[in-house]
Design a protein around this motif. Structure first.
Motif, PDB file in Angstrom:
ATOM      1  N   GLN A  38     -11.249  -6.401  -2.999  1.00 26.15           N
ATOM      2  CA  GLN A  38     -11.142  -5.699  -1.728  1.00 26.15           C
ATOM      3  C   GLN A  38     -11.214  -6.691  -0.586  1.00 26.15           C
ATOM      4  OE1 GLN A  38     -14.744  -3.466  -0.450  1.00 26.15           O
ATOM      5  NE2 GLN A  38     -15.485  -3.916  -2.514  1.00 26.15           N
ATOM      6  N   ARG A  39     -10.518  -6.346   0.473  1.00 25.51           N
ATOM      7  CA  ARG A  39     -10.583  -7.110   1.713  1.00 25.51           C
ATOM      8  C   ARG A  39     -11.231  -6.212   2.751  1.00 25.51           C
ATOM      9  NH1 ARG A  39      -5.718  -7.673   3.975  1.00 25.51           N
ATOM     10  NH2 ARG A  39      -4.592  -6.494   2.397  1.00 25.51           N
ATOM     11  N   ARG A  67     -16.914   0.694   7.562  1.00 27.70           N
ATOM     12  CA  ARG A  67     -16.414  -0.449   6.785  1.00 27.70           C
ATOM     13  C   ARG A  67     -14.987  -0.095   6.393  1.00 27.70           C
ATOM     14  NH1 ARG A  67     -19.950  -4.174   4.834  1.00 27.70           N
ATOM     15  NH2 ARG A  67     -18.838  -4.540   2.894  1.00 27.70           N
ATOM     16  N   ARG A  68     -14.010  -0.821   6.928  1.00 27.44           N
ATOM     17  CA  ARG A  68     -12.595  -0.585   6.619  1.00 27.44           C
ATOM     18  C   ARG A  68     -12.157  -1.617   5.598  1.00 27.44           C
ATOM     19  NH1 ARG A  68     -11.884   0.914  12.451  1.00 27.44           N
ATOM     20  NH2 ARG A  68     -11.753   3.177  12.254  1.00 27.44           N
ATOM     21  N   ARG A  69     -11.609  -1.113   4.490  1.00 24.01           N
ATOM     22  CA  ARG A  69     -11.251  -2.019   3.399  1.00 24.01           C
ATOM     23  C   ARG A  69      -9.861  -1.717   2.866  1.00 24.01           C
ATOM     24  NH1 ARG A  69     -15.350  -0.115  -0.432  1.00 24.01           N
ATOM     25  NH2 ARG A  69     -15.261   1.666   0.940  1.00 24.01           N
ATOM     26  N   GLU A  79      -5.240   1.075  -2.275  1.00 21.48           N
ATOM     27  CA  GLU A  79      -6.011   2.101  -1.567  1.00 21.48           C
ATOM     28  C   GLU A  79      -6.486   1.535  -0.241  1.00 21.48           C
ATOM     29  OE1 GLU A  79      -8.906   4.382  -3.949  1.00 21.48           O
ATOM     30  OE2 GLU A  79     -10.374   3.679  -2.497  1.00 21.48           O
ATOM     31  N   LEU A  80      -6.492   2.378   0.767  1.00 20.50           N
ATOM     32  CA  LEU A  80      -7.104   2.063   2.052  1.00 20.50           C
ATOM     33  C   LEU A  80      -8.344   2.939   2.161  1.00 20.50           C
ATOM     34  CD1 LEU A  80      -3.880   2.190   4.255  1.00 20.50           C
ATOM     35  CD2 LEU A  80      -4.861   0.231   3.046  1.00 20.50           C
ATOM     36  N   THR A  81      -9.490   2.345   2.374  1.00 24.01           N
ATOM     37  CA  THR A  81     -10.732   3.109   2.407  1.00 24.01           C
ATOM     38  C   THR A  81     -11.515   2.778   3.669  1.00 24.01           C
ATOM     39  OG1 THR A  81     -10.892   3.133  -0.006  1.00 24.01           O
ATOM     40  CG2 THR A  81     -12.897   3.602   1.209  1.00 24.01           C
ATOM     41  N   ASP A  82     -11.821   3.809   4.427  1.00 24.92           N
ATOM     42  CA  ASP A  82     -12.732   3.696   5.562  1.00 24.92           C
ATOM     43  C   ASP A  82     -13.995   4.451   5.177  1.00 24.92           C
ATOM     44  OD1 ASP A  82     -10.703   2.414   6.889  1.00 24.92           O
ATOM     45  OD2 ASP A  82     -10.346   4.023   8.334  1.00 24.92           O
ATOM     46  N   MET A 164     -10.051   7.979   2.165  1.00 24.56           N
ATOM     47  CA  MET A 164      -9.246   7.089   1.328  1.00 24.56           C
ATOM     48  C   MET A 164      -7.794   7.540   1.318  1.00 24.56           C
ATOM     49  SD  MET A 164     -11.921   6.947  -1.801  1.00 24.56           S
ATOM     50  CE  MET A 164     -13.060   8.223  -1.333  1.00 24.56           C
ATOM     51  N   VAL A 165      -6.897   6.580   1.379  1.00 21.62           N
ATOM     52  CA  VAL A 165      -5.461   6.841   1.289  1.00 21.62           C
ATOM     53  C   VAL A 165      -4.916   5.979   0.159  1.00 21.62           C
ATOM     54  CG1 VAL A 165      -3.244   6.661   2.478  1.00 21.62           C
ATOM     55  CG2 VAL A 165      -5.287   7.365   3.749  1.00 21.62           C
ATOM     56  N   MET A 166      -4.184   6.619  -0.767  1.00 23.21           N
ATOM     57  CA  MET A 166      -3.656   5.888  -1.921  1.00 23.21           C
ATOM     58  C   MET A 166      -2.258   6.369  -2.266  1.00 23.21           C
ATOM     59  SD  MET A 166      -6.429   7.703  -4.375  1.00 23.21           S
ATOM     60  CE  MET A 166      -7.568   7.918  -3.028  1.00 23.21           C
ATOM     61  N   PRO A 167      -1.407   5.493  -2.783  1.00 29.49           N
ATOM     62  CA  PRO A 167      -0.054   5.905  -3.169  1.00 29.49           C
ATOM     63  C   PRO A 167      -0.123   6.991  -4.247  1.00 29.49           C
ATOM     64  CG  PRO A 167      -0.243   3.513  -3.159  1.00 29.49           C
ATOM     65  CD  PRO A 167      -1.627   4.066  -3.022  1.00 29.49           C
ATOM     66  N   ALA A 168       0.513   8.114  -3.996  1.00 35.22           N
ATOM     67  CA  ALA A 168       0.436   9.240  -4.934  1.00 35.22           C
ATOM     68  C   ALA A 168       1.033   8.894  -6.293  1.00 35.22           C
ATOM     69  CB  ALA A 168       1.135  10.458  -4.335  1.00 35.22           C
ATOM     70  N   HIS A 169       2.100   8.115  -6.316  1.00 29.93           N
ATOM     71  CA  HIS A 169       2.772   7.826  -7.585  1.00 29.93           C
ATOM     72  C   HIS A 169       2.018   6.811  -8.443  1.00 29.93           C
ATOM     73  CE1 HIS A 169       4.147   4.497  -5.095  1.00 29.93           C
ATOM     74  NE2 HIS A 169       4.553   3.880  -6.187  1.00 29.93           N
TER      75      HIS A 169
END
Length: 180
Positions: A38-39, A67-69, A79-82, A164-169
């Motif tokens: 993670q970044r 914390r935005r990662r 995944e984008l996670t805040d 969290m945002v993640m590619p559905a496929h």
């Protein structure tokens, strides 16, 4: 990793780790033959949006810690996670800093006396915004799943909210429920 669809379960991310254990994402990815990372792109205090305020039970505009990662699997953003915390819990702790937290944030929360006992998750699907599409390396027309999670302590107080945002496929969420 050969499987292009990742099956994720929430439980490892809600349970504090033992001292010396890797964070939940790194351990899960390694168990499946991959390398999770993670970044942390931002950490610190921000005013709570209406949505975050509702999840954490604070007033809109009240300071919260975020914390935005960007979560990665084998170097690919997946995944984008805040993750948001009430400032009263996180201010002045490693949660408000960009550095990695040994064992993960849930472990630190438990060390600080805040252990989650109940979680509510909502999952929706939508088209990504331009920044999300670029960061997740999506083609036009590829939807994302959005998971909103709030964790409550034993007094039913919200102690953490994740968006969290993640590619559905590339993702499948698994929920196992014990009845009785």
């Amino acid at each position: 990793m050969s499987d292009s669809t990742w099956t994720s379960t929430s439980m490892p991310y809600l349970t504090p780790r033992e001292r010396g254990q890797a964070d939940a994402w790194g351990a899960e990815a390694a168990a499946r033959g991959g390398k999770g990372g993670q970044r942390i792109v931002h950490a610190g205090e921000v005013p709570a949006s209406d949505e975050v305020a509702g999840l954490l039970g604070v007033a809109p505009g009240e300071d919260v810690v975020v914390r935005r990662r960007v979560i990665e699997l084998d170097g690919l953003p997946v995944e984008l996670t805040d993750t948001y915390y009430p400032a009263a819990i996180a201010r002045g702790t490693r949660l408000a800093e960009r550095g990695k937290i040994p064992g993960g944030a849930v472990t630190l929360l438990a060390e600080l006396g805040h252990r989650g006992v109940r979680v509510r998750e909502d999952v929706t699907a939508r088209m990504p915004g331009p920044d999300e599409r670029e960061t997740l390396r999506l083609d036009t027309g590829e939807p994302v799943m959005r998971l909103s999670r709030v964790t409550f302590d034993d007094t039913d107080r919200p102690i953490q909210a994740d968006l969290m945002v993640m590619p559905a496929h590339r993702q499948r969420l698994r929920y196992e429920i014990q009845v009785g």
